[in-house]
Design a protein around this motif. Structure first.
Motif, PDB file in Angstrom:
ATOM      1  N   MET A   1      44.197  27.748  -2.308  1.00 54.50           N
ATOM      2  CA  MET A   1      42.886  28.163  -2.828  1.00 54.50           C
ATOM      3  C   MET A   1      42.459  29.465  -2.152  1.00 54.50           C
ATOM      4  SD  MET A   1      39.307  26.002  -2.871  1.00 54.50           S
ATOM      5  CE  MET A   1      40.029  24.678  -3.832  1.00 54.50           C
ATOM      6  N   ASN A   2      42.108  30.491  -2.948  1.00 53.01           N
ATOM      7  CA  ASN A   2      41.765  31.767  -2.331  1.00 53.01           C
ATOM      8  C   ASN A   2      40.343  31.748  -1.772  1.00 53.01           C
ATOM      9  OD1 ASN A   2      39.871  32.422  -4.389  1.00 53.01           O
ATOM     10  ND2 ASN A   2      41.511  33.230  -5.686  1.00 53.01           N
ATOM     11  N   ASN A   3      40.022  32.804  -1.016  1.00 53.58           N
ATOM     12  CA  ASN A   3      38.731  32.851  -0.331  1.00 53.58           C
ATOM     13  C   ASN A   3      37.551  32.863  -1.302  1.00 53.58           C
ATOM     14  OD1 ASN A   3      39.979  32.849   2.160  1.00 53.58           O
ATOM     15  ND2 ASN A   3      39.974  35.073   2.365  1.00 53.58           N
ATOM     16  N   TYR A   4      37.722  33.527  -2.449  1.00 52.64           N
ATOM     17  CA  TYR A   4      36.642  33.558  -3.444  1.00 52.64           C
ATOM     18  C   TYR A   4      36.336  32.154  -3.956  1.00 52.64           C
ATOM     19  CZ  TYR A   4      36.619  38.664  -3.815  1.00 52.64           C
ATOM     20  OH  TYR A   4      36.497  40.001  -3.553  1.00 52.64           O
ATOM     21  N   ARG A   5      37.385  31.406  -4.252  1.00 50.00           N
ATOM     22  CA  ARG A   5      37.186  30.060  -4.774  1.00 50.00           C
ATOM     23  C   ARG A   5      36.561  29.161  -3.711  1.00 50.00           C
ATOM     24  NH1 ARG A   5      35.959  28.170  -9.356  1.00 50.00           N
ATOM     25  NH2 ARG A   5      37.333  29.820 -10.157  1.00 50.00           N
ATOM     26  N   ILE A   6      36.953  29.320  -2.479  1.00 49.57           N
ATOM     27  CA  ILE A   6      36.356  28.541  -1.390  1.00 49.57           C
ATOM     28  C   ILE A   6      34.870  28.849  -1.283  1.00 49.57           C
ATOM     29  CG2 ILE A   6      36.293  28.241   1.119  1.00 49.57           C
ATOM     30  CD1 ILE A   6      39.355  28.735   1.088  1.00 49.57           C
ATOM     31  N   ALA A   7      34.513  30.138  -1.330  1.00 47.80           N
ATOM     32  CA  ALA A   7      33.107  30.541  -1.238  1.00 47.80           C
ATOM     33  C   ALA A   7      32.316  30.044  -2.446  1.00 47.80           C
ATOM     34  CB  ALA A   7      33.008  32.060  -1.117  1.00 47.80           C
ATOM     35  N   TYR A   8      32.944  30.087  -3.621  1.00 51.23           N
ATOM     36  CA  TYR A   8      32.294  29.605  -4.846  1.00 51.23           C
ATOM     37  C   TYR A   8      31.994  28.109  -4.732  1.00 51.23           C
ATOM     38  CZ  TYR A   8      31.745  28.646  -9.892  1.00 51.23           C
ATOM     39  OH  TYR A   8      31.278  28.245 -11.121  1.00 51.23           O
ATOM     40  N   ASN A   9      32.973  27.333  -4.315  1.00 49.99           N
ATOM     41  CA  ASN A   9      32.777  25.886  -4.167  1.00 49.99           C
ATOM     42  C   ASN A   9      31.715  25.576  -3.110  1.00 49.99           C
ATOM     43  OD1 ASN A   9      34.747  25.466  -6.101  1.00 49.99           O
ATOM     44  ND2 ASN A   9      36.368  25.024  -4.638  1.00 49.99           N
ATOM     45  N   ASP A  66      31.966  36.712 -13.555  1.00 49.78           N
ATOM     46  CA  ASP A  66      32.831  37.251 -12.511  1.00 49.78           C
ATOM     47  C   ASP A  66      32.573  36.494 -11.216  1.00 49.78           C
ATOM     48  OD1 ASP A  66      34.444  39.683 -11.281  1.00 49.78           O
ATOM     49  OD2 ASP A  66      32.634  39.429 -10.046  1.00 49.78           O
ATOM     50  N   ILE A  67      33.630  36.072 -10.546  1.00 48.15           N
ATOM     51  CA  ILE A  67      33.458  35.155  -9.412  1.00 48.15           C
ATOM     52  C   ILE A  67      32.690  35.792  -8.262  1.00 48.15           C
ATOM     53  CG2 ILE A  67      35.678  35.675  -8.291  1.00 48.15           C
ATOM     54  CD1 ILE A  67      35.807  32.537  -7.799  1.00 48.15           C
ATOM     55  N   SER A  68      32.834  37.096  -8.065  1.00 44.01           N
ATOM     56  CA  SER A  68      32.074  37.751  -6.991  1.00 44.01           C
ATOM     57  C   SER A  68      30.581  37.672  -7.266  1.00 44.01           C
ATOM     58  CB  SER A  68      32.503  39.215  -6.853  1.00 44.01           C
ATOM     59  OG  SER A  68      33.849  39.304  -6.467  1.00 44.01           O
ATOM     60  N   LEU A  69      30.193  37.961  -8.513  1.00 47.78           N
ATOM     61  CA  LEU A  69      28.780  37.874  -8.873  1.00 47.78           C
ATOM     62  C   LEU A  69      28.306  36.430  -8.833  1.00 47.78           C
ATOM     63  CD1 LEU A  69      26.214  39.287  -9.833  1.00 47.78           C
ATOM     64  CD2 LEU A  69      27.035  39.016 -12.183  1.00 47.78           C
TER      65      LEU A  69
END
Length: 206
Positions: A1-9, A66-69
């Motif tokens: 799991m990448n860092n973006y997905r971890i932060a999103y969760n 967009d996952i960053s937003l």
């Protein structure tokens, strides 16, 4: 799991610990309890945050945000339980506590330099694009505009146009209340987002 997905969760996890009706009140977003969703408009696009499926999507295109937003939006909704109001005091990233000064050099490179490059000698194009995105013309610099990316997060983009003798310049300003509403990295994310939106639209005018 990448860092973006971890932060999103993690963003969803934090938000789900909040009272959704209070979040709706203190962040000025619509919450529909009957279907357990939030609704928000961002630069003319309407988004649904589905709290059951943990999806955030555009209601017109049905595409995921967009996952960053999305991470930044979740931080806006879940970071604080304070009913913080806009303070009407503009500050640069350097003046935001808890890392603003430390992150500023990278922010300058990623967000301010592109503004100078794209609009430093074409402020008229900046204003056309800014108004088209829903920005309101402001009083700073040679030209500037204020954008309400999220309901309580105004951003001011300022351009000083250059010529043969004077170098162009630009800046991105935040309301000082942002430190109470979002993590410093999310504040940076908002600045990067508006820069990208402005920059991407120049293709239609140049």
């Amino acid at each position: 799991m990448n860092n973006y997905r971890i932060a999103y969760n993690q963003g969803w996890k934090v938000l789900k610990d909040r009272n959704f009706n209070r979040v709706s009140k203190i962040r000025d977003v619509k919450y529909r309890e009957d279907v357990n969703i939030f609704e928000i408009d961002i630069l003319g696009d309407h988004y649904i945050l589905d709290c059951d499926s943990e999806k955030i999507y555009n209601t017109e295109t049905l595409e995921d945000m967009d996952i960053s937003l999305a991470i930044t939006l979740l931080n806006y909704l879940g970071f604080s339980d304070d009913d913080t109001k806009i303070e009407n005091k503009w500050v640069s990233l350097k003046e935001i506590p808890n890392g603003g000064n430390l992150y500023y050099p990278a922010f300058y490179k990623s967000s301010i330099e592109p503004l100078i490059k794209e609009f430093g000698y074409s402020s008229d194009i900046f204003l056309i694009i800014a108004l088209g995105l829903g920005g309101a013309e402001y009083k700073f610099g040679d030209v500037s505009a204020v954008f309400n990316i999220f309901p309580r997060v105004p951003i001011c983009v300022v351009i000083w146009e250059g010529d043969d003798e004077i170098s162009a310049n630009a800046t991105v300003l935040f309301d000082s209340s942002i430190q109470k509403i979002m993590h410093i990295e999310s504040s940076i994310g908002i600045g990067m987002f508006i820069t990208k939106q402005l920059k991407d639209l120049t293709i239609y005018l140049k």
